[in-house]
Enzyme design. Structure first.
Site, PDB file in Angstrom:
ATOM      1  N   LYS A 132      37.536  29.709  47.915  1.00 44.11           N
ATOM      2  CA  LYS A 132      36.921  29.873  46.591  1.00 44.11           C
ATOM      3  C   LYS A 132      35.614  29.107  46.596  1.00 44.11           C
ATOM      4  O   LYS A 132      35.470  28.136  47.344  1.00 44.11           O
ATOM      5  CB  LYS A 132      37.845  29.298  45.511  1.00 44.11           C
ATOM      6  CG  LYS A 132      37.517  29.770  44.120  1.00 44.11           C
ATOM      7  CD  LYS A 132      38.102  31.143  43.864  1.00 44.11           C
ATOM      8  CE  LYS A 132      37.845  31.649  42.475  1.00 44.11           C
ATOM      9  NZ  LYS A 132      38.616  32.896  42.238  1.00 44.11           N
TER      10      LYS A 132
HETATM   11  P1  NAD Z   1      35.095  38.041  32.827  1.00 45.39           P
HETATM   12  O1  NAD Z   1      33.961  37.125  32.934  1.00 45.39           O
HETATM   13  O2  NAD Z   1      34.895  39.503  32.973  1.00 45.39           O
HETATM   14  O3  NAD Z   1      35.839  37.815  31.407  1.00 45.39           O
HETATM   15  C1  NAD Z   1      36.192  36.544  30.985  1.00 45.39           C
HETATM   16  C2  NAD Z   1      36.729  36.638  29.573  1.00 45.39           C
HETATM   17  O4  NAD Z   1      37.149  35.340  29.185  1.00 45.39           O
HETATM   18  C3  NAD Z   1      35.691  37.092  28.546  1.00 45.39           C
HETATM   19  O5  NAD Z   1      36.268  38.017  27.666  1.00 45.39           O
HETATM   20  C4  NAD Z   1      35.367  35.794  27.782  1.00 45.39           C
HETATM   21  O6  NAD Z   1      35.023  36.018  26.440  1.00 45.39           O
HETATM   22  C5  NAD Z   1      36.702  35.088  27.865  1.00 45.39           C
HETATM   23  N1  NAD Z   1      36.545  33.655  27.634  1.00 45.39           N
HETATM   24  C6  NAD Z   1      35.705  32.781  28.239  1.00 45.39           C
HETATM   25  N2  NAD Z   1      35.828  31.568  27.698  1.00 45.39           N
HETATM   26  C7  NAD Z   1      36.783  31.672  26.743  1.00 45.39           C
HETATM   27  C8  NAD Z   1      37.340  30.772  25.820  1.00 45.39           C
HETATM   28  N3  NAD Z   1      36.961  29.488  25.789  1.00 45.39           N
HETATM   29  N4  NAD Z   1      38.283  31.230  24.965  1.00 45.39           N
HETATM   30  C9  NAD Z   1      38.679  32.507  24.985  1.00 45.39           C
HETATM   31  N5  NAD Z   1      38.184  33.412  25.835  1.00 45.39           N
HETATM   32  C10 NAD Z   1      37.242  32.999  26.706  1.00 45.39           C
HETATM   33  O7  NAD Z   1      36.168  37.493  33.860  1.00 45.39           O
HETATM   34  P2  NAD Z   1      37.335  38.300  34.586  1.00 45.39           P
HETATM   35  O8  NAD Z   1      36.818  38.863  35.847  1.00 45.39           O
HETATM   36  O9  NAD Z   1      38.024  39.203  33.593  1.00 45.39           O
HETATM   37  O10 NAD Z   1      38.288  37.095  34.992  1.00 45.39           O
HETATM   38  C11 NAD Z   1      39.198  36.510  34.062  1.00 45.39           C
HETATM   39  C12 NAD Z   1      40.170  35.654  34.853  1.00 45.39           C
HETATM   40  O11 NAD Z   1      40.870  36.452  35.805  1.00 45.39           O
HETATM   41  C13 NAD Z   1      39.550  34.515  35.666  1.00 45.39           C
HETATM   42  O12 NAD Z   1      40.507  33.467  35.704  1.00 45.39           O
HETATM   43  C14 NAD Z   1      39.424  35.101  37.058  1.00 45.39           C
HETATM   44  O13 NAD Z   1      39.390  34.115  38.055  1.00 45.39           O
HETATM   45  C15 NAD Z   1      40.698  35.916  37.101  1.00 45.39           C
HETATM   46  N6  NAD Z   1      40.693  36.997  38.085  1.00 45.39           N
HETATM   47  C16 NAD Z   1      39.777  37.989  38.015  1.00 45.39           C
HETATM   48  C17 NAD Z   1      39.829  39.034  38.938  1.00 45.39           C
HETATM   49  C18 NAD Z   1      38.871  40.186  38.879  1.00 45.39           C
HETATM   50  O14 NAD Z   1      39.032  41.123  39.666  1.00 45.39           O
HETATM   51  N7  NAD Z   1      37.917  40.193  37.955  1.00 45.39           N
HETATM   52  C19 NAD Z   1      40.793  39.032  39.948  1.00 45.39           C
HETATM   53  C20 NAD Z   1      41.713  37.994  39.986  1.00 45.39           C
HETATM   54  C21 NAD Z   1      41.652  36.986  39.048  1.00 45.39           C
END
Ligand code: NAD
Length: 435
Positions: free
Chosen positions: A121
């Site tokens: 990471k």
């Molecule tokens: P993203 O940036 O597309 O979305 C993040 C979301 O979190 C947004 O809707 C934002 O408004 C919300 N957010 C941020 N701060 C916040 C807060 N304080 N309170 C409430 N909501 C809040 O990110 P993503 O790609 O959807 O990733 C989300 C999670 O999933 C992360 O932990 C990431 O590591 C994990 N993840 C993502 C993927 C992927 O393929 N995108 C894969 C595995 C894990």
């Protein structure tokens, strides 16, 4: 938990016990599972520390002419199963401990999904919302060059994470291809995944994590006596994971009842239209002000009655206080490490099942693997081929976890680590420890 008796591995490695530390929490949970499958001590020690922790400082010129010295990280936890793999995060709160924890989870996730990857990471401590596109390009290129040969298609393959996207990966891959030897340049496309479709990306990557989460539910909903078309759910976060999970779940007949993101919380007693909300969030940046639902407080959001509660935003958002507010039958972890150990224990006491992140969100890295494979074979697969391969991987992973939970009479998080650890242990058994 008493570290001396319960986790003497971390004590031997010189960690000062800190129950609030995400890294120690993560290793504690992994080592607890290791107890159930007889993982030898040397392997516990290896897994309790990442192989490499790289910190780089690099200057970037901002649009107003001033220079800022930024801090970037790449932590490579373990590569016994294959090249290191893991996201690159741009966020103001990026720190070494969290990046280390997430790298451990990547090792476990890749192993659980039976992908030929290890775990890594990385990230840069910066608020990307405060940067222009040109600033983001310059910082991505400079960070990539600072990482140098520490990344590569056969060594360590970054992907998008919070604050980064397909464009970031395109800049990263382009920089890598420009600064490396001709042979590496040819293979350079495979240095990163999650790239734009017209620059080596894969069909199906965008919705992969949400799609994978739905496949996990295909296996585990019947275990909880639930059916897609008879359930209501809420999500924290409506970005990539949250919005795709919501869209695909509502396609199966489930009802989206409430959403919380960084701009506010919304609720509808009948149903929120997941597709319409996704369009709204894409144009405004958040759920606040969405006219087709009622605005509610954060407390009301957490205590909304649903069947599935899906955290899909930041780590550690469900602490004990939040867990006490939840009125759901299961927590489905879309985000990485969204539940603190205290909250986890509280949910178990209330018979609320927790479906762990390394299982629920491994669809993302699975399609990343398929992208890497296409790049290395100089091929572009049709979407149907990608989605069929994703489904097969996800159903297999969920089945393995279901069986391990039954065999070991344990919760699904422990079962996921057991499945992952067994694979890692088997490979160490045949490879041995060098020299
Ligand atoms: P993203 O940036 O597309 O979305 C993040 C979301 O979190 C947004 O809707 C934002 O408004 C919300 N957010 C941020 N701060 C916040 C807060 N304080 N309170 C409430 N909501 C809040 O990110 P993503 O790609 O959807 O990733 C989300 C999670 O999933 C992360 O932990 C990431 O590591 C994990 N993840 C993502 C993927 C992927 O393929 N995108 C894969 C595995 C894990």
């Amino acid at each position: 938990m008493n570290r001396i008796t319960d986790n003497d591995v971390l004590t031997e490695l010189g960690f000062r016990y800190d129950p609030g530390d995400l890294y120690q929490q993560t290793i504690d949970a992994v080592l607890h599972a290791a107890d159930l499958v007889d993982v030898p001590r040397y392997l516990r020690l290896i897994l309790a520390q990442p192989k490499n922790e790289l910190i780089v400082h690099f200057p970037v010129q901002f649009d107003d002419g001033r220079y800022q010295l930024l801090k970037g990280y790449r932590v490579q936890h373990n590569n016994i199963l294959g090249p290191y793999k893991g996201g690159m995060r741009f966020h103001q709160s990026v720190n070494l401990d969290d990046i280390k924890s997430l790298s451990v989870l990547m090792t476990m996730k890749c192993s659980l999904a039976r992908l030929p990857f290890g775990g890594a990471k990385g990230g840069v401590q910066v608020d990307p919302r405060q940067c222009s596109s040109n600033e983001l390009m310059r910082l991505t290129r400079r960070f990539t060059s600072a990482l140098g040969s520490n990344i590569g298609p056969g060594h360590d393959i970054p992907a998008p994470d919070m604050g980064t996207n397909a464009q970031t990966m395109a800049w990263l891959a382009d920089t890598y291809m420009n600064i490396n030897e001709p042979e590496d340049r040819m293979n350079g496309l495979a240095v990163a995944t999650g790239k734009p479709l017209h620059f080596g990306g894969s069909h199906g990557r965008e919705q992969a994590t949400g799609q994978g989460l739905v496949h996990v539910l295909e296996v585990l909903l019947p275990e909880m006596n639930m059916e897609f078309d008879k359930l209501a759910f809420s999500t924290i976060g409506y970005g990539n994971v949250g919005s795709w999970a919501a869209r695909l779940l509502t396609e199966r007949g489930a009802i989206l009842r409430a959403v919380l993101d960084h701009t506010g919380a919304i609720f509808h007693e009948r149903a929120i239209d997941a597709i319409d909300l996704a369009h709204y969030v894409q144009s405004t940046g958040g759920v606040a002000g969405y006219a087709q639902a009622e605005s509610i407080s954060t407390e009301d959001f957490y205590s909304t009655q649903v069947d599935l509660f899906i955290p899909a935003a930041l780590e550690q958002m469900i602490d004990l206080d939040k867990a006490k507010m939840l009125r759901c039958r299961a927590v489905v972890e879309g985000a990485n490490a969204p539940t603190t150990p205290e909250a986890d224990r509280h949910l178990a006491e209330r018979d609320i099942t927790v479906l762990p992140a390394i299982l629920c969100n491994c669809g993302g890295v699975t399609v990343s693997y398929l992208e890497w494979k296409q790049n290395r074979q100089v091929e572009t697969w049709e979407e149907a081929r990608v989605t069929a391969a994703l489904q097969k991987t996800m159903l297999g992973a969920a089945q393995r976890v279901k069986i391990a939970a039954k065999n070991h009479h344990c919760d699904l998080r422990t079962a996921s680590y057991i499945v992952a650890l067994e694979q890692i242990k088997n490979v160490y058994d045949v490879r041995g420890v060098f020299p």
